[in-house]
Design a protein around this motif. Structure first.
Motif, PDB file in Angstrom:
ATOM      1  N   ARG A 137      68.089  55.727  32.467  1.00  0.00           N
ATOM      2  CA  ARG A 137      68.321  57.098  32.950  1.00  0.00           C
ATOM      3  C   ARG A 137      68.484  58.060  31.786  1.00  0.00           C
ATOM      4  NH1 ARG A 137      72.600  56.614  38.052  1.00  0.00           N
ATOM      5  NH2 ARG A 137      71.058  56.022  39.645  1.00  0.00           N
ATOM      6  N   ALA A 138      69.052  57.549  30.694  1.00  0.00           N
ATOM      7  CA  ALA A 138      69.260  58.389  29.502  1.00  0.00           C
ATOM      8  C   ALA A 138      68.055  58.338  28.566  1.00  0.00           C
ATOM      9  CB  ALA A 138      70.504  57.922  28.763  1.00  0.00           C
ATOM     10  N   HIS A 139      66.974  57.690  29.023  1.00  0.00           N
ATOM     11  CA  HIS A 139      65.747  57.560  28.228  1.00  0.00           C
ATOM     12  C   HIS A 139      66.029  56.863  26.894  1.00  0.00           C
ATOM     13  CE1 HIS A 139      63.749  60.106  31.154  1.00  0.00           C
ATOM     14  NE2 HIS A 139      64.721  60.994  31.015  1.00  0.00           N
ATOM     15  N   LEU A 140      66.910  55.862  26.938  1.00  0.00           N
ATOM     16  CA  LEU A 140      67.240  55.072  25.761  1.00  0.00           C
ATOM     17  C   LEU A 140      66.509  53.733  25.881  1.00  0.00           C
ATOM     18  CD1 LEU A 140      69.108  55.512  23.295  1.00  0.00           C
ATOM     19  CD2 LEU A 140      70.818  54.124  24.452  1.00  0.00           C
ATOM     20  N   PRO A 141      65.400  53.544  25.159  1.00  0.00           N
ATOM     21  CA  PRO A 141      64.598  52.325  25.320  1.00  0.00           C
ATOM     22  C   PRO A 141      65.307  51.082  24.787  1.00  0.00           C
ATOM     23  CG  PRO A 141      63.761  53.637  23.505  1.00  0.00           C
ATOM     24  CD  PRO A 141      64.815  54.470  24.166  1.00  0.00           C
ATOM     25  N   VAL A 142      64.948  49.935  25.363  1.00  0.00           N
ATOM     26  CA  VAL A 142      65.521  48.651  24.967  1.00  0.00           C
ATOM     27  C   VAL A 142      64.386  47.712  24.564  1.00  0.00           C
ATOM     28  CG1 VAL A 142      66.879  46.654  25.700  1.00  0.00           C
ATOM     29  CG2 VAL A 142      67.460  48.942  26.547  1.00  0.00           C
ATOM     30  N   VAL A 143      64.528  47.085  23.404  1.00  0.00           N
ATOM     31  CA  VAL A 143      63.580  46.073  22.936  1.00  0.00           C
ATOM     32  C   VAL A 143      64.362  44.789  22.686  1.00  0.00           C
ATOM     33  CG1 VAL A 143      61.930  45.405  21.146  1.00  0.00           C
ATOM     34  CG2 VAL A 143      62.070  47.796  21.879  1.00  0.00           C
TER      35      VAL A 143
END
Length: 334
Positions: A137-143
């Motif tokens: 929702r916060a546009h914080l990508p996860v790799v």
């Protein structure tokens, strides 16, 4: 505009790498159109030459959270080094923390957002669905690097060709004439362990060699697990003549058990590991192992995270880098 000294440094790095200044610039800016091997070389030379990305102002620096599962070991240290080298070349900052902080639930995810993180990289661990929802929702990508489980669809992951690596390790032992080959693996449910074990089983089945149930052991990827499960394997009424261990640390564990019993490594028991960390060359004899490009995996994760943070689309949600069998002295023909 860059100063003459900065331009000279770029030119020096380009000359050392045998590439153009434009290629060095692409690496600095996290561009994807650079060959992985070239990217790793340029990143290393940037660090060696002490190049500072002067065009990046402190307030514009992208900060990435790197969550590491458990204490650092030979495997995770290599990946962290790859992330840090890539960050140095890209003008990004990396904050390394333990995945224990992820136990904070949704508050952990909100804390990352409040701290101004641009992306999150986790090693062998994934956010919970609730945490992931807050991050997305916060546009914080996860790799995720080397995920323990198959990640959720919005998560990008980086790994290696574990199945092919497991198959090549086992085929090597079969080619040496071994038939009593055991598998000493990591956590039973870990995706990487499953792939390596399936590669082992596929090679054994193709060769028409049965696998006794007691020859497949799973526990963890660390040295104590190698000792624990190695003891079980060598205590069998018909012990194996060769072991494919799913990590270098596992391999070192069973090597220690074998030596304590007076067995000669390679002559009496052949051992093949997985990872090709620095410890693989420190054993006597040196360890035959499957090389994972660990530093490159870290670098790819960092650049992928920065691309996602910049709103770019990635070509694949799961990136696999090639493994390679490295034959040394710990495996011999029967």
């Amino acid at each position: 505009m860059p100063s003459k000294s900065t331009q000279a440094t770029l030119a020096t790095v380009a000359a050392s790498a045998g590439v153009s200044v434009a290629t060095v610039s692409k690496v600095l800016n996290g561009r994807s159109d650079v060959a992985p091997a070239t990217r790793v070389l340029v990143q290393r030379l940037l660090v060696e030459h002490g190049y500072v990305h002067r065009s990046a102002r402190p307030e514009q620096t992208a900060t990435v959270e790197l969550q590491v599962d458990g204490p650092l070991c030979a495997y995770s240290a290599e990946i962290v080094q790859g992330v840090m080298q890539a960050a140095a070349g890209s003008g990004a900052a990396v904050v390394v923390t333990s995945t224990e902080h992820m136990a904070g639930g949704v508050s952990w995810a909100r804390g990352l957002i409040d701290a101004g993180r641009r992306a999150v990289i986790t090693l062998a661990a994934e956010p919970t669905p609730a945490q992931l929802k807050v991050l997305l929702r916060a546009h914080l990508p996860v790799v995720v690097i080397d995920p323990m489980n198959v990640p959720a669809s919005p998560v990008t992951s980086v790994g290696s060709t574990n199945f092919a690596g497991g198959m090549s390790a086992t085929q090597h032992l079969l080619a040496l004439g071994h038939r009593r080959i055991a598998y000493l693996g990591g956590p039973a449910t870990a995706a990487s362990n499953q792939a390596r074990m399936h590669g082992y089983r596929a090679a054994m089945e193709t060769a028409g060699v049965p696998v006794p149930a007691e020859y497949v052991r799973t526990a963890g990827f660390c040295y104590p697990h190698g000792i624990q499960e190695g003891t079980t394997l060598l205590d069998l009424p018909t012990p194996p003549t060769a072991v494919f261990a799913a990590s270098d640390e596992n391999a070192l564990g069973i090597i220690q058990v074998a030596r304590a019993r007076g067995l000669r490594i390679a002559e009496d028991l052949s051992v093949v590991g997985f990872d090709d960390t620095q410890i693989a060359t420190m054993t006597a004899p040196p360890l035959t192992t499957v090389r994972q490009p660990l530093r490159e995996m870290g670098a790819v994760a960092l650049h992928t995270a920065l691309r996602l943070a910049a709103g770019e689309k990635v070509e694949s949600r799961h990136i696999e880098l090639a493994t390679e069998l490295v034959v040394r002295g710990s495996s011999l023909a029967v």
